[in-house]
Design a protein around this motif. Sequence first.
Motif, PDB file in Angstrom:
ATOM      1  N   MET A  76       3.680   9.631 -13.987  1.00 49.46           N
ATOM      2  CA  MET A  76       4.202   7.891 -13.628  1.00 49.46           C
ATOM      3  C   MET A  76       3.771   8.211 -12.803  1.00 49.46           C
ATOM      4  N   LYS A  77       5.303   9.292 -11.386  1.00 46.08           N
ATOM      5  CA  LYS A  77       5.959   9.282 -10.577  1.00 46.08           C
ATOM      6  C   LYS A  77       4.443   9.703  -9.705  1.00 46.08           C
ATOM      7  N   GLN A  78       3.844  11.479 -10.286  1.00 44.33           N
ATOM      8  CA  GLN A  78       3.030  11.596  -9.595  1.00 44.33           C
ATOM      9  C   GLN A  78       1.656  10.493  -9.043  1.00 44.33           C
ATOM     10  N   LEU A  79       1.348   9.602 -10.237  1.00 49.26           N
ATOM     11  CA  LEU A  79       0.096   8.815 -10.675  1.00 49.26           C
ATOM     12  C   LEU A  79       1.161   7.753  -8.991  1.00 49.26           C
ATOM     13  N   ALA A  80       1.969   7.068  -9.457  1.00 52.38           N
ATOM     14  CA  ALA A  80       2.472   6.084  -8.491  1.00 52.38           C
ATOM     15  C   ALA A  80       1.932   6.883  -6.675  1.00 52.38           C
ATOM     16  N   ARG A  81       2.336   7.970  -6.521  1.00 49.55           N
ATOM     17  CA  ARG A  81       2.410   8.459  -5.155  1.00 49.55           C
ATOM     18  C   ARG A  81       0.997   8.664  -4.735  1.00 49.55           C
ATOM     19  N   TYR A  83      -1.493   6.983  -5.808  1.00 52.71           N
ATOM     20  CA  TYR A  83      -2.534   5.639  -5.089  1.00 52.71           C
ATOM     21  C   TYR A  83      -1.779   4.765  -4.736  1.00 52.71           C
ATOM     22  N   LYS A  84      -0.666   5.265  -3.723  1.00 50.56           N
ATOM     23  CA  LYS A  84       0.150   4.659  -2.782  1.00 50.56           C
ATOM     24  C   LYS A  84       0.489   3.301  -3.374  1.00 50.56           C
ATOM     25  N   LEU A  85       1.637   3.813  -4.073  1.00 50.58           N
ATOM     26  CA  LEU A  85       2.490   2.855  -5.198  1.00 50.58           C
ATOM     27  C   LEU A  85       3.924   3.046  -4.869  1.00 50.58           C
ATOM     28  N   GLY A  86       4.419   1.596  -5.242  1.00 48.69           N
ATOM     29  CA  GLY A  86       6.345   2.191  -5.773  1.00 48.69           C
ATOM     30  C   GLY A  86       6.297   2.877  -7.317  1.00 48.69           C
ATOM     31  N   PHE A  87       7.686   2.881  -7.360  1.00 45.93           N
ATOM     32  CA  PHE A  87       7.574   3.294  -8.902  1.00 45.93           C
ATOM     33  C   PHE A  87       9.197   2.529  -9.484  1.00 45.93           C
ATOM     34  N   ALA A  88       9.326   2.097 -10.182  1.00 44.91           N
ATOM     35  CA  ALA A  88       9.667   1.460 -10.737  1.00 44.91           C
ATOM     36  C   ALA A  88      10.448   1.539 -12.077  1.00 44.91           C
ATOM     37  N   PHE A 126       8.549   2.759 -24.748  1.00 42.96           N
ATOM     38  CA  PHE A 126       8.302   2.191 -23.351  1.00 42.96           C
ATOM     39  C   PHE A 126       6.671   0.925 -22.791  1.00 42.96           C
ATOM     40  N   GLN A 127       7.235   0.830 -22.236  1.00 40.28           N
ATOM     41  CA  GLN A 127       5.966   0.037 -21.334  1.00 40.28           C
ATOM     42  C   GLN A 127       6.666  -0.153 -20.022  1.00 40.28           C
ATOM     43  N   SER A 128       5.063  -0.939 -19.491  1.00 34.87           N
ATOM     44  CA  SER A 128       4.902  -0.333 -17.983  1.00 34.87           C
ATOM     45  C   SER A 128       3.098  -0.904 -17.476  1.00 34.87           C
ATOM     46  N   TRP A 129       3.802  -1.520 -16.527  1.00 32.90           N
ATOM     47  CA  TRP A 129       2.971  -2.729 -15.614  1.00 32.90           C
ATOM     48  C   TRP A 129       2.288  -2.513 -14.348  1.00 32.90           C
ATOM     49  N   ILE A 130       2.411  -2.481 -13.435  1.00 34.80           N
ATOM     50  CA  ILE A 130       2.138  -3.032 -12.257  1.00 34.80           C
ATOM     51  C   ILE A 130       1.905  -3.884 -11.645  1.00 34.80           C
ATOM     52  N   ASP A 131       3.294  -4.378 -10.947  1.00 40.73           N
ATOM     53  CA  ASP A 131       3.866  -5.734 -11.100  1.00 40.73           C
ATOM     54  C   ASP A 131       2.961  -6.169  -9.324  1.00 40.73           C
ATOM     55  N   LEU A 132       3.691  -7.441  -9.116  1.00 34.96           N
ATOM     56  CA  LEU A 132       2.689  -8.133  -7.768  1.00 34.96           C
ATOM     57  C   LEU A 132       3.261  -7.421  -6.732  1.00 34.96           C
ATOM     58  N   TYR A 133       4.662  -7.012  -6.466  1.00 41.34           N
ATOM     59  CA  TYR A 133       4.360  -5.817  -4.706  1.00 41.34           C
ATOM     60  C   TYR A 133       4.630  -4.435  -5.445  1.00 41.34           C
ATOM     61  N   TYR A 134       3.357  -4.575  -5.947  1.00 38.90           N
ATOM     62  CA  TYR A 134       2.125  -2.998  -5.905  1.00 38.90           C
ATOM     63  C   TYR A 134       3.330  -2.068  -6.512  1.00 38.90           C
ATOM     64  N   ASN A 135       4.301  -2.109  -7.788  1.00 42.00           N
ATOM     65  CA  ASN A 135       5.041  -1.019  -8.235  1.00 42.00           C
ATOM     66  C   ASN A 135       4.672  -0.848  -9.482  1.00 42.00           C
ATOM     67  N   ILE A 136       4.194   0.403 -10.241  1.00 40.64           N
ATOM     68  CA  ILE A 136       3.988   0.655 -11.482  1.00 40.64           C
ATOM     69  C   ILE A 136       5.535   0.872 -12.013  1.00 40.64           C
ATOM     70  N   THR A 167      17.428   0.176 -11.889  1.00 42.00           N
ATOM     71  CA  THR A 167      17.331   0.968 -11.044  1.00 42.00           C
ATOM     72  C   THR A 167      15.896   1.360 -10.588  1.00 42.00           C
ATOM     73  N   TYR A 168      15.643   0.960  -9.271  1.00 40.70           N
ATOM     74  CA  TYR A 168      14.180   0.654  -8.496  1.00 40.70           C
ATOM     75  C   TYR A 168      14.016   1.352  -7.870  1.00 40.70           C
ATOM     76  N   SER A 169      13.290   2.362  -7.749  1.00 39.97           N
ATOM     77  CA  SER A 169      13.396   3.819  -6.764  1.00 39.97           C
ATOM     78  C   SER A 169      11.799   3.836  -6.641  1.00 39.97           C
ATOM     79  N   ILE A 170      11.879   3.027  -5.008  1.00 43.12           N
ATOM     80  CA  ILE A 170      10.295   3.533  -4.556  1.00 43.12           C
ATOM     81  C   ILE A 170      10.252   5.129  -3.252  1.00 43.12           C
ATOM     82  N   THR A 171       8.452   5.467  -3.808  1.00 40.82           N
ATOM     83  CA  THR A 171       7.665   6.655  -3.861  1.00 40.82           C
ATOM     84  C   THR A 171       7.244   6.143  -2.046  1.00 40.82           C
TER      85      THR A 171
END
Length: 171
Positions: A76-81, A83-88, A126-136, A167-171
């Motif tokens: 998921m972190k690799q996909l965030a990188r 697609y240029k998204l954050g990761f939470a 687990f659940q996942s989604w892309i929020d309005l701030y462009y974070n996975i 905890t939120y981490s933006i990549t």
Amino acid sequence: SKNMPKDGDIISVYLRSNTNALTYLRNDFIITTCTATTKSFNNSSTKIQVHGKMFIPELDSCQTCESFIGTSKSVMKQLARKYKLGFAFNDFDDTNDFQNWIKTEPGDEFINDITEHAWKDETSFFQSWIDLYYNICYVNVNKFLLSTENNEEVDITFATTKNGVGTYSIT
């Protein structure tokens, strides 16, 4: 109907707030459906209803076959990188599902597939989604539901406290 939005068009939405506590939102959406209804009696107004999907370049248009090696969380972190998204996330521990993940579908379907097959232990899901701030957002739902003292009781207040947010981490 000449200037009516059509399926596949991109629409930009900007929402601002009168208070500094809330930040503005600006998102682009791909229109998936658009319908118009007209009142024909004395009031000749037209109501246009637009449905869309958040536009993320290459997320659902790229049909390449790729493979990723790692746990569901690391992929998921690799996909965030990619697609240029954050990761939470809300779980410091890694998942126990190290494998080769093969992407044969669009990115959004692949994210759902990873989430569906994620594994940490018998009590985690687990659940996942892309929020309005462009974070996975990749969330271990059990962290929100179970109390830390006794992992057999549901603690509804945990999700409303600052520590329960995660905890939120933006990549």
